[in-house]
Design an enzyme around this catalytic site. Structure first.
Site, PDB file in Angstrom:
ATOM      1  N   PHE A   1       0.826  -1.210   0.000  1.00 46.92           N
ATOM      2  CA  PHE A   1       0.000   0.000   0.000  1.00 46.92           C
ATOM      3  C   PHE A   1       0.861   1.262   0.000  1.00 46.92           C
ATOM      4  O   PHE A   1       0.410   2.334   0.390  1.00 46.92           O
ATOM      5  CB  PHE A   1      -0.935   0.006   1.218  1.00 46.92           C
ATOM      6  CG  PHE A   1      -1.942  -1.115   1.191  1.00 46.92           C
ATOM      7  CD1 PHE A   1      -3.127  -0.983   0.489  1.00 46.92           C
ATOM      8  CD2 PHE A   1      -1.694  -2.312   1.860  1.00 46.92           C
ATOM      9  CE1 PHE A   1      -4.059  -2.008   0.461  1.00 46.92           C
ATOM     10  CE2 PHE A   1      -2.617  -3.350   1.835  1.00 46.92           C
ATOM     11  CZ  PHE A   1      -3.803  -3.200   1.126  1.00 46.92           C
ATOM     12  N   SER A   2       2.086   1.151  -0.472  1.00 50.35           N
ATOM     13  CA  SER A   2       3.067   2.220  -0.368  1.00 50.35           C
ATOM     14  C   SER A   2       2.709   3.455  -1.188  1.00 50.35           C
ATOM     15  O   SER A   2       2.502   3.383  -2.405  1.00 50.35           O
ATOM     16  CB  SER A   2       4.436   1.694  -0.822  1.00 50.35           C
ATOM     17  OG  SER A   2       5.352   2.748  -1.014  1.00 50.35           O
ATOM     18  N   ASN A   3       2.685   4.622  -0.526  1.00 49.11           N
ATOM     19  CA  ASN A   3       2.531   5.891  -1.240  1.00 49.11           C
ATOM     20  C   ASN A   3       3.708   6.135  -2.179  1.00 49.11           C
ATOM     21  O   ASN A   3       3.544   6.703  -3.260  1.00 49.11           O
ATOM     22  CB  ASN A   3       2.439   7.049  -0.244  1.00 49.11           C
ATOM     23  CG  ASN A   3       1.228   6.966   0.657  1.00 49.11           C
ATOM     24  OD1 ASN A   3       0.142   6.613   0.214  1.00 49.11           O
ATOM     25  ND2 ASN A   3       1.409   7.295   1.922  1.00 49.11           N
TER      26      ASN A   3
END
Length: 301
Positions: free
Chosen positions: A65-67
Site C-alpha cells: 500500500f506504499s505511497n
C-alpha cells in the site's frame, strides 16, 4: 526535466487565542505524485536524467500500500520512463490485482518483483542484486529518503513558513523531517511524529540532516499501518470540521497527536504551529477495503 513550482495554500485551523495551528497542503501539489514524495523525488530524477539518457529505468522498494510506490509509478508514466517496484511480501504475488495501490501503479506502467519479507529486510543485499542486474537504473531507496531527497524537501519551506514556532511532520523513513530540520530557521522547533516503531530513526535522520537529534514523538498508535477506531473517528471529524481529508497512516496520526499535545499543554502559550500535509490519500481506498471486511466504520475519502 523541470517540475513546475506550485503554490500550496496554508490553511489556518481555529483553536484558541493562545495557540494557532496551520496546515500546509503539500497533498495538493500534484494529483498523483503527492506531498513530500514530489519533493523527495525532485532532485533524484533531475540528477539521474542529466546523466542517463538511454533506456532509463526507475527501481524502488515498498509495501503493498506504499505511497512511494504509487508516486514513482506516476512519475515514470509522466516522463515516459519504465518503473520497477520491489514489493515486500511474496505471498501477494498472485493476488496483487486486488490491491488498489498496486493495481493503479500497474496501470501507470510499473512492473513488480515480489520478494520475501526476509529478503526485503536485507536492503543492502537486495539493492546490490538489482544494481548488478540493471546497471543503468536509478535505484531509489524505500520511501525515497536519501541526501538528494533531503535537498528537495527544502522547497516545502518558504517565506511563509519562517514565522512559525513549531514545524511538524509525520516520520516514516526520515527524509522529510531531516530536510525540514536542515533548512528551517534557527529559532524554529522541529517535531517529528513517528508512525513506525523504529529505534534507528534518530541516527538515520541526524546523518541525513547533519543536525543533532531531532525530537521524535510516537504517533504509531499500535504499529505502522495499524488503524484504530479512534484514528478513524478523528480523521472523519477533522474532514467534516475543516474540509481537509487526512490519510490514516501518516498525516492523520500526526494531527491526532498534535491535538492531544495541545490538550496536554505541550506547546508554549502564543505558539504558531505548522503541520505539513504530506499526502498519502491514495491509501484510503485500500484502508477502507480492509475496514469494510472487518465491518468497521470507513474513512471519509
Amino acid at each position: 526535466m523541470k517540475l513546475p513550482e506550485i503554490e500550496i495554500p496554508i490553511t489556518e485551523i481555529p483553536l484558541n487565542k493562545n495557540i494557532r495551528l496551520f496546515i500546509k497542503r503539500e497533498d495538493l501539489i500534484h494529483p498523483e505524485i503527492s506531498g513530500n514524495k514530489y519533493w523527495k523525488l525532485f532532485y533524484n530524477i533531475n540528477h539521474y536524467l542529466d546523466l542517463q539518457t538511454s533506456n532509463p529505468l526507475l527501481i524502488t522498494f515498498g509495501g503493498a500500500f506504499s505511497n512511494h510506490i504509487s508516486a514513482v509509478a506516476a512519475l515514470g508514466k509522466s516522463l515516459g520512463i519504465k518503473t520497477l517496484g520491489i514489493i515486500r511480501g511474496e505471498e501477494i504475488s498472485n493476488k496483487w490485482q486486488q490491491n488498489p495501490t498496486l493495481s493503479h501503479a500497474q496501470k501507470n506502467g510499473m512492473d513488480f518483483r515480489f520478494v520475501t519479507r526476509t529478503e526485503y529486510r536485507d536492503k543492502p543485499s537486495l539493492t546490490k542484486t538489482f544494481e548488478i542486474a540493471f546497471p543503468n537504473a536509478l535505484i531509489i531507496p524505500e520511501g525515497g529518503s536519501n541526501f538528494l531527497a533531503v535537498e528537495g524537501v527544502k522547497h516545502m519551506l518558504d517565506e511563509r513558513t519562517k514565522s512559525f514556532d513549531y514545524l511538524c511532520t509525520a516520520v516514516g523513513t526520515g527524509g522529510t523531517v531531516a530536510g525540514i530540520s536542515k533548512f528551517s530557521e534557527k529559532n524554529q522547533k522541529i517535531l517529528g511524529f513517528k508512525v513506525v516503531d523504529d529505534s534507528s530513526l534518530g541516527k538515520r535522520i541526524s546523518e541525513l540532516s547533519g543536525k543533532d537529534q531531532i525530537p521524535l514523538l510516537d504517533a504509531h498508535f499500535g504499529g505502522y499501518g495499524k488503524i484504530t477506531d479512534e484514528n478513524i473517528r478523528f480523521i472523519n471529524w477533522f474532514s467534516n470540521e475543516f474540509g481537509i481529508p487526512l490519510d490514516p497512516i501518516y498525516t492523520g496520526k500526526m494531527m491526532q497527536r498534535i491535538f492531544e499535545l495541545m490538550d496536554e499543554g505541550f506547546f508554549s502559550q502564543g505558539s504558531k504551529i505548522l503541520a505539513f500535509h504530506t499526502g498519502g490519500l491514495q491509501g484510503i481506498e485500500g484502508a477502507n477495503e480492509m475496514l469494510r471486511k472487518q465491518g468497521r466504520t470507513l474513512i471519509i475519502e
